[in-house]
Scaffold this active site. Structure first.
Site, PDB file in Angstrom:
ATOM      1  CE  LYS A   1     -23.851  -2.376  -0.113  1.00  0.00           C
ATOM      2  NZ  LYS A   1     -24.943  -1.593  -0.734  1.00  0.00           N
TER       3      LYS A   1
ATOM      4  NE  ARG B   1     -20.920   2.838  -1.077  1.00  0.00           N
ATOM      5  CZ  ARG B   1     -21.536   2.373   0.010  1.00  0.00           C
ATOM      6  NH1 ARG B   1     -20.880   1.719   0.930  1.00  0.00           N
ATOM      7  NH2 ARG B   1     -22.824   2.561   0.149  1.00  0.00           N
TER       8      ARG B   1
ATOM      9  NE  ARG C   1     -31.590   2.043   4.411  1.00  0.00           N
ATOM     10  CZ  ARG C   1     -30.426   1.845   3.801  1.00  0.00           C
ATOM     11  NH1 ARG C   1     -30.081   0.632   3.429  1.00  0.00           N
ATOM     12  NH2 ARG C   1     -29.630   2.842   3.529  1.00  0.00           N
TER      13      ARG C   1
ATOM     14  NE  ARG D   1     -28.145   5.189   6.115  1.00  0.00           N
ATOM     15  CZ  ARG D   1     -27.435   4.304   5.416  1.00  0.00           C
ATOM     16  NH1 ARG D   1     -27.416   3.037   5.779  1.00  0.00           N
ATOM     17  NH2 ARG D   1     -26.747   4.689   4.365  1.00  0.00           N
TER      18      ARG D   1
ATOM     19  NE  ARG E   1     -27.216   6.333   0.192  1.00  0.00           N
ATOM     20  CZ  ARG E   1     -28.164   5.690   0.859  1.00  0.00           C
ATOM     21  NH1 ARG E   1     -29.332   6.274   1.083  1.00  0.00           N
ATOM     22  NH2 ARG E   1     -27.973   4.477   1.302  1.00  0.00           N
TER      23      ARG E   1
HETATM   24  P1  AMP Z   1     -23.864   2.556   3.565  1.00  0.00           P
HETATM   25  O1  AMP Z   1     -24.306   2.420   4.975  1.00  0.00           O
HETATM   26  O2  AMP Z   1     -23.018   1.406   3.092  1.00  0.00           O
HETATM   27  O3  AMP Z   1     -25.015   2.861   2.623  1.00  0.00           O
HETATM   28  O4  AMP Z   1     -22.889   3.833   3.510  1.00  0.00           O
HETATM   29  C1  AMP Z   1     -23.372   5.127   3.863  1.00  0.00           C
HETATM   30  C2  AMP Z   1     -22.457   6.191   3.325  1.00  0.00           C
HETATM   31  O5  AMP Z   1     -21.135   6.030   3.888  1.00  0.00           O
HETATM   32  C3  AMP Z   1     -22.220   6.165   1.820  1.00  0.00           C
HETATM   33  O6  AMP Z   1     -23.266   6.796   1.089  1.00  0.00           O
HETATM   34  C4  AMP Z   1     -20.907   6.942   1.728  1.00  0.00           C
HETATM   35  O7  AMP Z   1     -21.105   8.332   1.924  1.00  0.00           O
HETATM   36  C5  AMP Z   1     -20.154   6.401   2.940  1.00  0.00           C
HETATM   37  N1  AMP Z   1     -19.401   5.188   2.573  1.00  0.00           N
HETATM   38  C6  AMP Z   1     -19.622   3.921   2.995  1.00  0.00           C
HETATM   39  N2  AMP Z   1     -18.755   3.062   2.434  1.00  0.00           N
HETATM   40  C7  AMP Z   1     -17.950   3.812   1.641  1.00  0.00           C
HETATM   41  C8  AMP Z   1     -16.870   3.508   0.771  1.00  0.00           C
HETATM   42  N3  AMP Z   1     -16.423   2.256   0.607  1.00  0.00           N
HETATM   43  N4  AMP Z   1     -16.289   4.552   0.102  1.00  0.00           N
HETATM   44  C9  AMP Z   1     -16.698   5.824   0.275  1.00  0.00           C
HETATM   45  N5  AMP Z   1     -17.738   6.171   1.044  1.00  0.00           N
HETATM   46  C10 AMP Z   1     -18.360   5.177   1.731  1.00  0.00           C
END
Ligand code: AMP
Length: 209
Positions: free
Chosen positions: A13, A88, A122, A155, A166
């Site tokens: 994404k 999400r 990553r 990360r 996740r």
């Molecule tokens: P990402 O970079 O999109 O993989 O997001 C990293 C982390 O941020 C996720 O594993 C969640 O802990 C938090 N996060 C990001 N977007 C959301 C969302 N829409 N709802 C809840 N937690 C989120």
């Protein structure tokens, strides 16, 4: 155009959002990036969400919805935006409907084995946030960002335990959004396994129709 990018962690994404913004002038709004910036800057929000994010759990809906609502009040340009990683949960999708109509939802489809390989290799730049992969998109010099010379890091939530968490959080809480948006006639499935340029081509073609 207002788009949602949906897909498992590691489905591409963020990578495709960056390419699409370069090609179209759209703005990417990534909740993950907004949370990581809050953690880096040690804001009140950052301190609240740090442990949740590192474990791979989801940040509570109220906090996440409020963050996106605030961000969308700011400038997003006249070419539209991509919501990368939001919504999400069904509750987030219901909330989004009340303040922002969406034109299409792009669902990146990638098999689980590939997802795990992608996440564990990553790397991100500490300074400019550029993304790399040790195998599929390596930097010219190991550990150093091509774009700004910053240090690359893994990360915390790309550790094996967080990755497993996740993926199950995705299966339980986010995957139901596929049916949710399919029923609304907004869902477009895109094969997320080819190269980023090919995937971006497919997205451009799909949204032009
Ligand atoms: P990402 O970079 O999109 O993989 O997001 C990293 C982390 O941020 C996720 O594993 C969640 O802990 C938090 N996060 C990001 N977007 C959301 C969302 N829409 N709802 C809840 N937690 C989120």
């Amino acid at each position: 155009m207002k788009l949602i990018f949906l897909g498992a962690p590691g489905a591409g994404k963020g990578t495709i959002a960056t390419r699409l913004t370069e090609r179209t002038g759209m703005t990417a709004v990534s909740t993950g990036d907004l949370f990581r910036a809050a953690i880096k800057n040690e804001t009140e929000l950052g301190l609240k969400v740090k442990a949740i994010i590192e474990s791979g759990d989801l940040v509570p809906d109220e906090l996440t919805v409020a963050l996106v609502k605030e961000r969308l009040k700011e400038e997003t340009g006249d070419k539209g935006f991509i919501l990368d990683g939001f919504p999400r949960t069904i509750a987030q999708a219901d909330a989004l409907k009340t303040f922002c109509p969406i034109d299409a939802v792009i669902n990146f489809v990638v098999p689980d084995e590939k997802i795990i390989k992608r996440l564990s290799g990553r790397r991100l730049c500490r300074q400019c946030n550029a993304g790399y992969h040790i195998e599929y998109m390596p930097p010219k010099q190991e550990g150093i960002c091509d774009a700004c010379g910053g240090e690359l890091y893994t990360r915390k939530d790309d550790s094996p335990e967080s990755i497993q968490n996740r993926l199950s959080v995705y299966a339980e809480q986010t995957k139901p959004l596929i049916d949710y948006y399919r029923k609304e006639g907004l869902l477009i499935d895109i094969d997320g396994t080819p190269s980023p340029d090919e995937v971006c081509d497919a997205v451009c073609k799909a949204i032009a129709q």
